[in-house]
Design a protein around this motif. Structure first.
Motif, short mmCIF file in Angstrom:
data_model
loop_
_atom_site.label_atom_id
_atom_site.label_comp_id
_atom_site.label_asym_id
_atom_site.label_seq_id
_atom_site.Cartn_x
_atom_site.Cartn_y
_atom_site.Cartn_z
N GLU A 138 27.38 7.09 37.06
CA GLU A 138 28.01 7.39 35.78
C GLU A 138 28.17 6.14 34.92
O GLU A 138 28.42 6.22 33.72
CB GLU A 138 29.38 8.04 35.99
N LYS A 139 28.06 4.96 35.56
CA LYS A 139 28.21 3.70 34.81
C LYS A 139 26.89 3.18 34.26
O LYS A 139 26.85 2.21 33.50
CB LYS A 139 28.81 2.62 35.73
N PRO A 141 24.61 4.35 32.03
CA PRO A 141 24.42 4.30 30.57
C PRO A 141 25.12 3.11 29.93
O PRO A 141 24.56 2.44 29.06
CB PRO A 141 25.01 5.62 30.09
N GLU A 142 26.33 2.85 30.41
CA GLU A 142 27.09 1.73 29.86
C GLU A 142 26.42 0.41 30.21
O GLU A 142 26.34 -0.50 29.39
CB GLU A 142 28.51 1.76 30.41
N ILE A 144 23.25 -0.07 30.79
CA ILE A 144 22.03 -0.21 29.98
C ILE A 144 22.39 -0.65 28.56
O ILE A 144 21.73 -1.51 27.95
CB ILE A 144 21.23 1.11 29.99
N TYR A 145 23.46 -0.08 28.07
CA TYR A 145 23.94 -0.44 26.73
C TYR A 145 24.31 -1.92 26.68
O TYR A 145 23.92 -2.64 25.76
CB TYR A 145 25.14 0.44 26.39
N ARG A 180 15.91 -0.06 25.66
CA ARG A 180 16.62 1.01 24.97
C ARG A 180 17.21 2.05 25.93
O ARG A 180 18.29 2.57 25.71
CB ARG A 180 15.66 1.69 23.98
N LEU A 245 19.48 19.31 43.45
CA LEU A 245 20.36 20.44 43.74
C LEU A 245 20.35 21.47 42.62
O LEU A 245 20.72 22.62 42.83
CB LEU A 245 21.78 19.95 43.99
N LEU A 246 19.92 21.02 41.41
CA LEU A 246 19.82 21.98 40.31
C LEU A 246 18.77 23.04 40.63
O LEU A 246 18.81 24.15 40.10
CB LEU A 246 19.44 21.27 39.01
N PRO A 250 20.78 26.96 42.83
CA PRO A 250 20.55 28.25 42.14
C PRO A 250 19.51 29.11 42.85
O PRO A 250 19.67 30.32 42.95
CB PRO A 250 20.06 27.83 40.76
N ASN B 6 39.51 2.54 32.56
CA ASN B 6 38.25 2.45 33.29
C ASN B 6 37.33 3.55 32.75
O ASN B 6 37.67 4.73 32.75
CB ASN B 6 38.53 2.67 34.79
N SER B 7 36.19 3.12 32.28
CA SER B 7 35.32 4.09 31.63
C SER B 7 34.49 4.91 32.62
O SER B 7 33.55 5.58 32.23
CB SER B 7 34.38 3.36 30.67
N TYR B 8 34.85 4.84 33.89
CA TYR B 8 34.13 5.62 34.90
C TYR B 8 34.27 7.11 34.59
O TYR B 8 35.36 7.64 34.50
CB TYR B 8 34.70 5.30 36.28
N ASN B 9 33.13 7.76 34.39
CA ASN B 9 33.15 9.19 34.04
C ASN B 9 33.20 10.01 35.32
O ASN B 9 32.30 9.94 36.14
CB ASN B 9 31.90 9.55 33.26
N PRO B 11 32.62 12.83 37.74
CA PRO B 11 31.63 13.91 37.80
C PRO B 11 32.26 15.28 37.90
O PRO B 11 31.61 16.28 37.64
CB PRO B 11 30.81 13.57 39.06
N SER B 20 26.97 8.40 26.21
CA SER B 20 26.25 7.94 27.40
C SER B 20 24.90 8.64 27.50
O SER B 20 23.93 8.08 28.00
CB SER B 20 27.09 8.19 28.66
N TRP B 23 22.46 6.70 25.72
CA TRP B 23 22.36 5.35 26.24
C TRP B 23 23.14 4.36 25.39
O TRP B 23 22.74 3.24 25.19
CB TRP B 23 20.89 4.94 26.40
N GLN B 24 24.28 4.86 24.93
CA GLN B 24 25.21 3.98 24.23
C GLN B 24 26.45 3.84 25.10
O GLN B 24 26.60 4.53 26.10
CB GLN B 24 25.58 4.58 22.88
N LYS B 25 27.36 3.00 24.65
CA LYS B 25 28.56 2.79 25.45
C LYS B 25 29.52 3.96 25.30
O LYS B 25 29.91 4.30 24.18
CB LYS B 25 29.26 1.51 24.98
N PRO B 26 29.84 4.62 26.44
CA PRO B 26 30.79 5.74 26.32
C PRO B 26 32.17 5.23 25.94
O PRO B 26 32.57 4.15 26.35
CB PRO B 26 30.79 6.33 27.73
N LEU B 87 26.59 17.78 35.45
CA LEU B 87 25.59 18.38 36.33
C LEU B 87 26.18 19.57 37.09
O LEU B 87 25.50 20.56 37.34
CB LEU B 87 25.08 17.34 37.33
N ARG B 88 27.44 19.43 37.47
CA ARG B 88 28.08 20.50 38.23
C ARG B 88 28.15 21.78 37.41
O ARG B 88 27.88 22.87 37.92
CB ARG B 88 29.47 20.05 38.65
N LYS B 90 26.17 22.49 34.89
CA LYS B 90 24.80 22.98 34.72
C LYS B 90 24.33 23.73 35.96
O LYS B 90 23.68 24.77 35.87
CB LYS B 90 23.85 21.79 34.45
N ARG B 91 24.68 23.20 37.13
CA ARG B 91 24.26 23.83 38.38
C ARG B 91 24.91 25.20 38.53
O ARG B 91 24.28 26.17 38.94
CB ARG B 91 24.67 22.93 39.54
N LEU B 94 23.21 27.58 36.12
CA LEU B 94 21.88 27.98 36.61
C LEU B 94 22.00 28.97 37.76
O LEU B 94 21.21 29.92 37.87
CB LEU B 94 21.10 26.74 37.08
#
Lengths: 271, 597
Positions: A138-139, A141-142, A144-145, A180, A245-246, A250, B6-9, B11, B20, B23-26, B87-88, B90-91, B94
């Motif tokens: 989850e980190k 994207p940050e 990469i930014y 990018r 798992l997607l 399902p 803490n910017s930890y997202n 799940p 995010s 691809w930018q800073k969340p 993702l959860r 989305k899963r 689906l």
């Protein structure tokens, strides 16, 4: 050694015992003109239900239902057992009847996705450990930014310090594509080194056109690019570890719901 | 949703910061629980006393220079992002879609059926039927065998919870298939589906029986035929004598060597008499005319059946007035006063007539009135009095008296009541009913004479000792029983048809492939070896078919295992053994649809 035994041997042995028990049970039913298909069918249903419990266990983290390692090993062992029961039940890889063929197709896809998933789950974490770099999915994207920002800052500083535009142009025309977002997704998944080759190809040749000051900044850019390669590898591998798992979950539910209609038809028409 | 510090997202959250995904800073605030962007303002100022304080995190640069606006909102704003689903989520979605797709497919193509297709619901198609059943089922489709089919989804669901579906299925099978005496069979088959599996395609057998299944019940177990199958019986393959008393030894060793009959000797060996072209489980013998007629035809017509012999009477039992209306030219014997009546016949009453009249044939006083009454009636009604007597005994008079001329009988009876001998019109060269001087008799017209057969069958069926003693003997009328055996197995029967009966209905054997291997007719002796000293014919002096000695040596298991072993020809149980004793089809089958086509 004990860990190895518990994780691999016990589930395998357990599934083997279950398989042999069901095999001899249905063999006896066959010999005594009973209903072996009924035995293998319901055995398969029981195994599928147990496989589904693995997903339920993830949702019930508050309860102490055993460690995930053992659950995973049992899931794999009973997954193989499900394939064995399926073959025992149908008597062939491809059954007769449109619905049964659809069901079989879905089952084989789920099984195949499971096999791929096991391979991914077992091998990819080791590959990530081998990189010597850690980052939470989850980190990324940050990260990469941040890398992109650092790269742009380095290029800007270079222009200021050297008064040259060569590295700036090179960055804007070529390297910005790389920074990018994550790149070389499929190459990394299949074990390729396309990302590192790309970095080498776009950093080393440009040195001859740069001044000493610019070369210093180029080196720092290269370090950022190499770190980006590691982040990309983490992204690709962690991403597929989650996204397979997607397909698997399902499709598993697809098979389960299809099985309900299959059982209904069997009991309405034949048993 | 993200932590402020803490910017930890996480799940587990349903939504992830849209930045995010680009691809930018969340942002630190993360999405709101409803899925909207929670990060349009960089921070959420807090009020301390009467002042608003900036809460921008240290990672984002700490407190800003401008500080919160007077209304307490952050001075630094940014465009709202579009949070993406985790993702959860989305899963889960689906999975729900997958389940709904199945439900939709089943509803459209399984339950309702016919919605898109005119034929049966495609998602109830269990596979291709075997060609034989497919042809029988025809346009009736699934309904032909499955009662629940076509009765709506609720009925289908109801059937699921009924526990007699297999019985119903078996009942459907038995609409066409019939297994006579299955209930007394050693196997007593239960549900058809236990062994016969349909919908397995057009190229698969319906039977899935193997040797192990046989061994589940059979106590004598063995690994394979060649090495460990039990030895055949001492009389195999015969369990009873042949139907026709044909002594191979006597014919081959004696009769055909006789110069008088040598021309009739079979020139091609076994196949001279046995019809190889019709070979199946047995190789049937050819017809009487082809095999036996040249020598035995005359025997048939030599001995006639005596239906009625006018017996000796004591005194004239006939009344002249009673018969003169029927017999215009004849009258009852006129007795001159003082002259004693002298019967034209001195014979005793024949056994068949005695049985019909239920009188003692040796006691004139016992039979005189009864016979006289019949003869008188015959002058009036021809054979009708005899038919009535037979009907009274429960005999098939129409068959027994078939072809009997009433006028001829009347003429004979008129002569007899006049105490005269009848003068026959012809010699009866071609057989049939004859009225002779003092008797009414029948002579066979040839082999398989229906009247004589009817008399023999009646004698066998009547269980009358006198009748049996008179008819059921080798030198009886037509000499039928000189060859055809009389078998008493609780029911007395005469074996009219030649050929071996199946020794055991659970035994399967086909001569055809064996003949092809051995060469037509040339190698019968490979299995069938004549037993030269066999007392074959002796067995026909009594009526128990189980008491016999075969003309042939028993076939040994080794004879079969020469070929049927693990290296050559298949040797599984079902090669030689049947499961059902009497599989057959019901006589009446519906071919209307076929005819219409």
């Amino acid at each position: 050694m004990k860990n190895f035994f518990i994780r691999l041997c016990v589930p395998s042995l357990l599934s083997l015992i279950v398989f042999l028990a069901v095999y001899f049970w249905q063999s006896y039913a066959t010999l005594s003109l009973g209903s072996p298909r009924e035995i293998t069918g319901w055995s398969l249903v029981c195994v599928i239900v147990f496989l589904m419990l693995f997903n339920l266990r993830k949702k019930l983290q508050a309860f102490n239902l055993g460690i995930v390692k053992i659950w995973f090993a049992l899931h794999v062992a009973f997954g193989i057992l499900a394939v064995a029961f399926f073959l025992l039940h149908t008597g062939s890889i491809w059954p007769q009847g449109l619905y049964e063929q659809l069901l079989a197709l879905a089952f084989w896809i789920v099984s195949l996705s499971g096999i791929v998933g096991v391979y991914i789950t077992v091998t990819f974490p080791r590959r990530l450990t081998d990189t010597g770099f850690e980052i939470i999915y989850e980190k990324i994207p940050e990260e990469i930014y941040n890398l992109k920002n650092e790269a742009e800052k380095a290029v800007t500083d270079c222009a200021k310090d050297s008064g040259e535009q060569t590295l700036v142009d090179h960055y804007n025309q070529t390297l910005v594509w790389f920074f990018r977002r994550p790149r070389f997704y499929w190459s990394i998944l299949f074990g390729g080194q396309a990302n590192k080759a790309w970095v080498n190809r776009h950093f080393e040749p440009v040195e001859r056109y740069l001044s000493n000051v610019e070369i210093t900044y180029l080196e720092s850019l290269k370090q950022l690019a190499e770190r980006k390669c590691l982040v990309d590898e983490h992204y690709a591998r962690q991403d597929i570890m989650k996204k397979w798992l997607l397909a698997h979950v399902p499709l598993s539910l697809f098979v389960v719901v299809m099985s309900v209609w299959h059982v209904t038809l069997i009991y309405a028409y034949a048993l | 949703m993200s932590s402020i510090f803490n910017s930890y997202n996480r799940p587990n959250s349903k939504f992830l910061c849209g930045r995010s995904g680009l691809w930018q800073k969340p942002c630190g605030a993360g999405p709101n629980p409803d899925g909207s962007c929670g990060g349009t303002a960089v921070c959420q100022p807090t009020k301390s006393g009467d002042r608003w304080r900036c809460r921008r995190s240290r990672q984002d640069g700490g407190g800003c220079d401008l500080g919160p606006l007077p209304d307490g909102t952050c001075c630094l704003t940014q465009p709202a992002c579009k949070p993406s689903k985790s993702l959860r989520v989305k899963r889960f979605r689906l999975s729900v879609i997958a389940a709904l797709v199945v439900v939709a497919l089943v509803c459209a193509f399984g339950i309702t059926g016919g919605f898109f297709f005119a034929s049966d619901p495609p998602l109830r198609d269990a596979g291709t039927l075997s060609p034989k059943h497919a042809a029988v089922v025809g346009e009736a489709g699934c309904k032909a065998c499955h009662e629940a089919h076509g009765q709506g989804p609720l009925q289908v669901l109801k059937t699921v919870f009924e526990d007699n579906t297999p019985s119903k299925m078996t009942g459907k099978c038995l609409d066409c298939h019939v297994f006579e005496k299955e209930e007394t069979s050693v196997h007593k088959a239960g549900q058809c589906s236990a062994c016969h599996s349909e919908h397995k395609g057009s190229d698969l057998k319906l039977i899935k029986f193997n040797d192990q299944q046989c061994h589940t019940c059979h106590k004598v177990k063995f690994s394979d035929f060649g090495s460990s199958h039990p030895a055949f019986g001492d009389t195999f393959p015969h369990r009873q004598r042949t139907k026709i008393n044909f002594d191979h030894n006597a014919h081959i060793g004696t009769h055909f060597k006789d110069a008088r009959y040598s021309k009739a000797a079979p020139e091609e060996g076994c196949i001279s008499c046995h019809s190889v072209g019709a070979a199946a489980k047995a190789v049937p013998v050819k017809s009487f005319a082809e095999n036996c007629g040249s020598c035995h035809e005359k025997q048939i017509s030599a001995q006639s059946l005596n239906l009625l012999t006018v017996p000796e009477f004591e005194g004239n039992p006939f009344d002249k007035d009673a018969t003169e209306t029927s017999c215009v030219d004849k009258g009852s014997a006129e007795v001159v006063p003082g002259e004693e009546y002298e019967s034209v016949s001195t014979d005793a009453l024949n056994p068949i007539a005695a049985v019909m009249l239920d009188v003692d044939p040796d006691n004139i006083a016992d039979y005189q009135d009864a016979v006289a009454r019949v003869l008188r009636d015959m002058t009036d009604s021809g054979a009708e009095p005899i038919a009535k007597l037979l009907d009274k005994e429960g005999a098939p008079a129409a068959k027994l008296l078939a072809g009997l001329n009433a006028d001829l009988v009347k003429a004979g009876a008129c002569a007899w009541v006049s105490n005269e001998e009848f003068e026959p019109v012809d010699e009866g060269t071609f057989g049939g009913w004859q009225v002779q001087e003092l008797s009414l008799s029948y002579r066979a017209k040839g082999h398989s004479d229906p009247v004589l057969k009817a008399w023999y069958d009646y004698a066998a069926d009547a269980e009358n000792d006198e009748l049996s003693a008179h008819l059921l003997k080798p030198d009886g009328p037509g000499a039928c029983l000189s060859c055809h055996s009389v078998n008493n197995t609780g029911l007395v029967e005469i074996a009219w048809k030649a050929g071996a009966t199946s020794s055991n209905k659970l035994h399967r054997f086909d001569h055809r492939p064996h003949l092809n291997v051995l060469g037509p007719g040339s190698q019968c002796g490979t299995c069938h070896i004549v037993k030269k000293n066999a007392k074959y014919s002796a067995a026909f002096s009594q009526d128990d078919p189980k008491q016999f000695e075969s003309n042939f040596l028993p076939i040994k298991k080794e004879t079969c295992s020469t070929c049927h072993n693990e290296k050559k020809v298949k040797q599984d149980c079902s090669t030689c053994h049947e499961y059902h004793e009497n599989p057959a089809f019901r006589a009446k089958m519906d071919f209307d649809s076929v005819e219409q086509k």
